[in-house]
Design a protein around this motif. Structure first.
Motif, PDB file in Angstrom:
ATOM      1  N   PRO A 170       0.835  -1.211   0.000  1.00  0.00           N
ATOM      2  CA  PRO A 170       0.000   0.000   0.000  1.00  0.00           C
ATOM      3  C   PRO A 170       0.866   1.256   0.000  1.00  0.00           C
ATOM      4  O   PRO A 170       1.880   1.328   0.696  1.00  0.00           O
ATOM      5  N   ALA A 171       0.484   2.241  -0.798  1.00  0.00           N
ATOM      6  CA  ALA A 171       1.293   3.456  -0.926  1.00  0.00           C
ATOM      7  C   ALA A 171       1.362   4.255   0.363  1.00  0.00           C
ATOM      8  O   ALA A 171       2.321   5.005   0.587  1.00  0.00           O
ATOM      9  N   SER A 172       0.355   4.103   1.227  1.00  0.00           N
ATOM     10  CA  SER A 172       0.309   4.902   2.455  1.00  0.00           C
ATOM     11  C   SER A 172       0.751   4.129   3.685  1.00  0.00           C
ATOM     12  O   SER A 172       0.733   4.665   4.790  1.00  0.00           O
ATOM     13  N   GLY A 173       1.181   2.876   3.539  1.00  0.00           N
ATOM     14  CA  GLY A 173       1.568   2.074   4.698  1.00  0.00           C
ATOM     15  C   GLY A 173       3.013   2.274   5.092  1.00  0.00           C
ATOM     16  O   GLY A 173       3.799   2.938   4.414  1.00  0.00           O
ATOM     17  N   ALA A 174       3.375   1.642   6.226  1.00  0.00           N
ATOM     18  CA  ALA A 174       4.744   1.773   6.752  1.00  0.00           C
ATOM     19  C   ALA A 174       5.763   1.141   5.814  1.00  0.00           C
ATOM     20  O   ALA A 174       6.893   1.634   5.681  1.00  0.00           O
ATOM     21  N   LEU A 175       5.386   0.080   5.133  1.00  0.00           N
ATOM     22  CA  LEU A 175       6.327  -0.601   4.232  1.00  0.00           C
ATOM     23  C   LEU A 175       6.719   0.270   3.050  1.00  0.00           C
ATOM     24  O   LEU A 175       7.804   0.120   2.495  1.00  0.00           O
ATOM     25  N   ALA A 176       5.843   1.186   2.650  1.00  0.00           N
ATOM     26  CA  ALA A 176       6.098   2.010   1.470  1.00  0.00           C
ATOM     27  C   ALA A 176       7.276   2.959   1.676  1.00  0.00           C
ATOM     28  O   ALA A 176       7.863   3.440   0.701  1.00  0.00           O
ATOM     29  N   ASP A 177       7.650   3.245   2.925  1.00  0.00           N
ATOM     30  CA  ASP A 177       8.746   4.162   3.201  1.00  0.00           C
ATOM     31  C   ASP A 177      10.115   3.507   3.081  1.00  0.00           C
ATOM     32  O   ASP A 177      11.142   4.191   3.119  1.00  0.00           O
ATOM     33  N   LYS A 178      10.147   2.187   2.963  1.00  0.00           N
ATOM     34  CA  LYS A 178      11.414   1.478   2.875  1.00  0.00           C
ATOM     35  C   LYS A 178      11.959   1.554   1.446  1.00  0.00           C
ATOM     36  O   LYS A 178      11.214   1.641   0.474  1.00  0.00           O
ATOM     37  N   GLY A 179      13.290   1.495   1.328  1.00  0.00           N
ATOM     38  CA  GLY A 179      13.892   1.508   0.006  1.00  0.00           C
ATOM     39  C   GLY A 179      13.759   0.183  -0.701  1.00  0.00           C
ATOM     40  O   GLY A 179      13.673   0.119  -1.926  1.00  0.00           O
ATOM     41  N   GLU A 180      13.762  -0.894   0.083  1.00  0.00           N
ATOM     42  CA  GLU A 180      13.573  -2.231  -0.437  1.00  0.00           C
ATOM     43  C   GLU A 180      13.047  -3.104   0.676  1.00  0.00           C
ATOM     44  O   GLU A 180      13.079  -2.725   1.852  1.00  0.00           O
ATOM     45  N   LEU A 181      12.542  -4.279   0.318  1.00  0.00           N
ATOM     46  CA  LEU A 181      11.966  -5.184   1.292  1.00  0.00           C
ATOM     47  C   LEU A 181      12.605  -6.554   1.171  1.00  0.00           C
ATOM     48  O   LEU A 181      13.074  -6.948   0.098  1.00  0.00           O
ATOM     49  N   SER A 182      12.585  -7.278   2.268  1.00  0.00           N
ATOM     50  CA  SER A 182      12.973  -8.683   2.237  1.00  0.00           C
ATOM     51  C   SER A 182      11.702  -9.526   2.167  1.00  0.00           C
ATOM     52  O   SER A 182      10.605  -9.048   2.478  1.00  0.00           O
ATOM     53  N   TRP A 183      11.847 -10.760   1.753  1.00  0.00           N
ATOM     54  CA  TRP A 183      10.689 -11.654   1.734  1.00  0.00           C
ATOM     55  C   TRP A 183      10.142 -11.856   3.151  1.00  0.00           C
ATOM     56  O   TRP A 183       8.934 -12.003   3.344  1.00  0.00           O
TER      57      TRP A 183
END
Length: 300
Positions: A170-183
């Motif tokens: 989601p564009a407005s969630g906390a994950l969206a602020d990260k540069g990249e994600l892990s599985w």
């Protein structure tokens, strides 16, 4: 009868003059006379009566005249039609593509193809990976675009590019602020994905099962657009091929690179092994290859 003989007969019959027929056909008089003689011998009788002053049709010649006109017109039309097909002035081509490609990369290729060959009709079949393979095997389409099959079994695969999966959040969630994600980060969230037997769903399950276990599927859909909208509404996260990134972002979701355990698969063209493509299908394949090069370079 040969086409050359019929042309010779028709030229004489229409002009009632061997000299004018020779000029029209760019033949010498002996060559023209021999063609008429061979035609008469093959048919078993005289078609023309010739004196020093005139040329006339026999009754059998009168019978042949409209038939010769029709046969030669059909021949010329067939020749012209095939020339137009080979030159891509007219024609048609059928292509099957998996949905992730059909809804994202294919439209740009179709625009380039139409700009180059505006009179060639294109039929597009937007179907799952396995169905693309079936349609190519059954010769319902000449070209398919798929993830590389595990076994080809009479098919020929031409790689276009490697496509790596990206995270969709989601564009407005906390994950969206990260540069990249892990599985690990991604799979702690409710997961939204395509329904089986989608190649995207199967590839995801096969790629992460050994290390991360079963996908935590909360929602599933037949359409990528629905997956994107559900993520945008905050119902969960997903992972899709990078070629779908623009579509996901247009639907309101955010796409991020995955930092570990890359999930990727080659995307390519599929055709029957040993089968000669039509000129239109060959041209379409060339356009898709050119587009794939642009995409791989980051300019597509």
């Amino acid at each position: 009868m040969t086409v050359k003989q019929l042309r010779a007969f028709l030229a004489v019959a229409q002009n009632l003059s061997f000299a004018q027929a020779c000029e029209r056909l760019h033949l010498s008089q002996p060559a023209l006379s021999l063609a008429i003689k061979n035609l008469e011998e093959s048919l078993g009788g005289q078609l023309l009566t010739r004196t020093t002053r005139s040329v006339r049709l026999t009754p059998e010649g009168e019978t042949l005249l409209p038939i010769a006109r029709c046969l030669l017109a059909d021949w010329d039309n067939a020749e012209e039609l095939l020339l137009q097909h080979f030159n891509l002035q007219v024609g048609k081509v059928a292509v099957a593509a998996m949905p992730s490609f059909a809804s994202n990369r294919l439209p740009a290729a179709l625009r380039a193809f139409r700009d180059a060959y505006p009179r060639v009709n294109v039929a597009v079949h937007d179907v799952i990976n396995e169905r693309v393979m079936e349609m190519v095997r059954d010769r319902r389409v000449e070209l398919g675009v798929v993830f590389e099959p595990a076994t080809l079994d009479g098919l020929q695969f031409t790689p276009l590019y490697n496509d790596r999966f990206v995270a969709v959040v989601p564009a407005s969630g906390a994950l969206a602020d990260k540069g990249e994600l892990s599985w690990t980060d991604l799979l702690t969230q409710p997961f939204i994905t395509l329904q089986r037997p989608s190649a995207v769903r199967l590839l995801l399950e096969e790629s992460i099962a050994a290390r991360y276990g079963k996908l935590p599927v909360a929602f599933e859909s037949h359409q990528l657009a629905t997956v994107g909208r559900m993520v945008a509404e905050g119902l969960g996260v997903s992972a899709v091929p990078r070629l779908c990134q623009r579509q996901m972002e247009e639907l309101g979701a955010r796409c991020l690179p995955l930092s570990e355990s890359y999930v990727e698969r080659r995307v390519g063209l599929l055709q029957l092994a040993g089968f000669q493509l039509s000129s239109a299908a060959q041209a379409m394949g060339d356009v898709l290859i050119a587009q794939a090069l642009a995409f791989s370079d980051g300019s597509g």
